[in-house]
Write a protein that holds these residues in place. Sequence first.
Motif, mmCIF file in Angstrom:
data_model
loop_
_atom_site.group_PDB
_atom_site.id
_atom_site.type_symbol
_atom_site.label_atom_id
_atom_site.label_comp_id
_atom_site.label_asym_id
_atom_site.label_seq_id
_atom_site.Cartn_x
_atom_site.Cartn_y
_atom_site.Cartn_z
ATOM 1 N N PHE A 60 0.664 -1.207 0.051
ATOM 2 C CA PHE A 60 -0.041 0.013 -0.084
ATOM 3 C C PHE A 60 0.956 1.295 0.033
ATOM 4 N N MET A 61 1.851 1.406 0.771
ATOM 5 C CA MET A 61 2.776 2.329 1.029
ATOM 6 C C MET A 61 3.444 2.494 -0.305
ATOM 7 N N PHE A 62 3.933 1.608 -0.884
ATOM 8 C CA PHE A 62 4.674 1.776 -2.398
ATOM 9 C C PHE A 62 3.583 2.341 -3.543
ATOM 10 N N VAL A 63 2.500 1.835 -3.419
ATOM 11 C CA VAL A 63 1.530 2.219 -4.547
ATOM 12 C C VAL A 63 1.115 3.692 -4.168
ATOM 13 N N LEU A 64 0.705 3.950 -2.952
ATOM 14 C CA LEU A 64 0.576 5.461 -2.638
ATOM 15 C C LEU A 64 1.628 6.407 -2.827
ATOM 16 N N ASP A 65 3.156 5.936 -2.797
ATOM 17 C CA ASP A 65 4.014 6.798 -3.039
ATOM 18 C C ASP A 65 4.091 7.217 -4.707
ATOM 19 N N TYR A 66 3.912 5.992 -5.388
ATOM 20 C CA TYR A 66 3.766 6.471 -6.762
ATOM 21 C C TYR A 66 2.722 7.208 -7.119
ATOM 22 N N THR A 67 1.401 7.189 -6.624
ATOM 23 C CA THR A 67 0.478 7.921 -6.779
ATOM 24 C C THR A 67 0.507 9.278 -6.346
#
Length: 96
Positions: free
Chosen positions: A24-31
Amino acid sequence: MEEGIIENKALRLLATISLALGVFMFVLDYTVANVAIPYIAGGLATSVDQGTYVLTFFTIGNSIILLASGYLASRFGNVTTLLWAVFWFTVFSMLC
Protein backbone atom coordinates in the motif's frame (compact mmCIF):
# COMPACT_ATOMS: atom_id res chain seq x y z
CA MET A 1 8.09 -28.85 8.16
CA GLU A 2 9.07 -26.91 5.08
CA GLU A 3 11.36 -23.94 5.48
CA GLY A 4 9.66 -20.54 5.32
CA ILE A 5 6.16 -21.72 6.31
CA ILE A 6 4.72 -19.82 9.24
CA GLU A 7 2.88 -22.18 11.62
CA ASN A 8 1.61 -19.65 14.17
CA LYS A 9 -1.60 -17.97 12.98
CA ALA A 10 -0.80 -14.70 14.78
CA LEU A 11 2.58 -14.47 13.06
CA ARG A 12 0.99 -15.32 9.73
CA LEU A 13 -1.54 -12.51 10.22
CA LEU A 14 1.22 -10.07 11.22
CA ALA A 15 3.26 -11.02 8.15
CA THR A 16 0.22 -10.57 5.89
CA ILE A 17 -0.60 -7.16 7.38
CA SER A 18 3.04 -6.07 7.10
CA LEU A 19 3.22 -7.10 3.47
CA ALA A 20 -0.10 -5.42 2.65
CA LEU A 21 1.06 -2.23 4.40
CA GLY A 22 4.31 -2.26 2.44
CA VAL A 23 2.54 -2.70 -0.89
CA PHE A 24 0.00 0.00 0.00
CA MET A 25 2.77 2.46 0.88
CA PHE A 26 4.57 1.67 -2.37
CA VAL A 27 1.44 2.28 -4.46
CA LEU A 28 0.64 5.43 -2.46
CA ASP A 29 4.15 6.74 -3.10
CA TYR A 30 3.76 6.37 -6.87
CA THR A 31 0.27 7.89 -6.78
CA VAL A 32 1.54 10.96 -4.95
CA ALA A 33 4.38 11.31 -7.43
CA ASN A 34 1.97 11.05 -10.40
CA VAL A 35 -0.43 13.60 -8.94
CA ALA A 36 2.42 15.99 -8.14
CA ILE A 37 3.83 16.09 -11.69
CA PRO A 38 1.88 19.22 -12.80
CA TYR A 39 2.84 21.02 -9.59
CA ILE A 40 6.48 20.01 -9.93
CA ALA A 41 6.51 21.16 -13.55
CA GLY A 42 4.86 24.47 -12.61
CA GLY A 43 7.28 25.05 -9.75
CA LEU A 44 10.26 24.48 -12.02
CA ALA A 45 8.76 26.51 -14.89
CA THR A 46 8.84 23.53 -17.25
CA SER A 47 6.24 21.65 -19.25
CA VAL A 48 4.34 18.68 -17.86
CA ASP A 49 6.20 16.46 -20.33
CA GLN A 50 9.48 17.51 -18.78
CA GLY A 51 7.98 17.01 -15.33
CA THR A 52 7.48 13.34 -16.13
CA TYR A 53 11.25 12.98 -15.98
CA VAL A 54 10.86 13.32 -12.22
CA LEU A 55 8.68 10.21 -12.19
CA THR A 56 11.12 8.41 -14.49
CA PHE A 57 14.05 9.12 -12.18
CA PHE A 58 11.87 8.21 -9.20
CA THR A 59 11.19 4.82 -10.82
CA ILE A 60 14.88 4.30 -11.58
CA GLY A 61 15.76 5.16 -7.99
CA ASN A 62 13.20 2.67 -6.69
CA SER A 63 14.60 0.00 -9.02
CA ILE A 64 18.07 0.53 -7.62
CA ILE A 65 16.75 0.36 -4.06
CA LEU A 66 14.92 -2.85 -4.99
CA LEU A 67 18.21 -4.52 -5.86
CA ALA A 68 19.81 -3.34 -2.63
CA SER A 69 16.84 -4.48 -0.56
CA GLY A 70 17.03 -7.92 -2.17
CA TYR A 71 20.62 -8.23 -0.98
CA LEU A 72 19.69 -7.00 2.50
CA ALA A 73 16.76 -9.44 2.66
CA SER A 74 19.01 -12.37 1.82
CA ARG A 75 21.51 -11.23 4.45
CA PHE A 76 19.25 -10.19 7.36
CA GLY A 77 15.93 -11.90 6.55
CA ASN A 78 12.80 -10.88 4.68
CA VAL A 79 10.72 -9.79 7.65
CA THR A 80 13.49 -7.74 9.26
CA THR A 81 14.26 -5.98 6.00
CA LEU A 82 10.59 -5.25 5.29
CA LEU A 83 9.99 -3.83 8.76
CA TRP A 84 13.07 -1.59 8.58
CA ALA A 85 12.11 -0.44 5.07
CA VAL A 86 8.58 0.47 6.18
CA PHE A 87 9.99 2.22 9.26
CA TRP A 88 12.47 4.36 7.28
CA PHE A 89 9.91 5.09 4.57
CA THR A 90 7.52 6.37 7.24
CA VAL A 91 10.21 8.48 8.90
CA PHE A 92 11.34 10.12 5.67
CA SER A 93 7.75 10.62 4.49
CA MET A 94 7.02 12.56 7.67
CA LEU A 95 10.08 14.71 7.05
CA CYS A 96 8.81 15.77 3.61
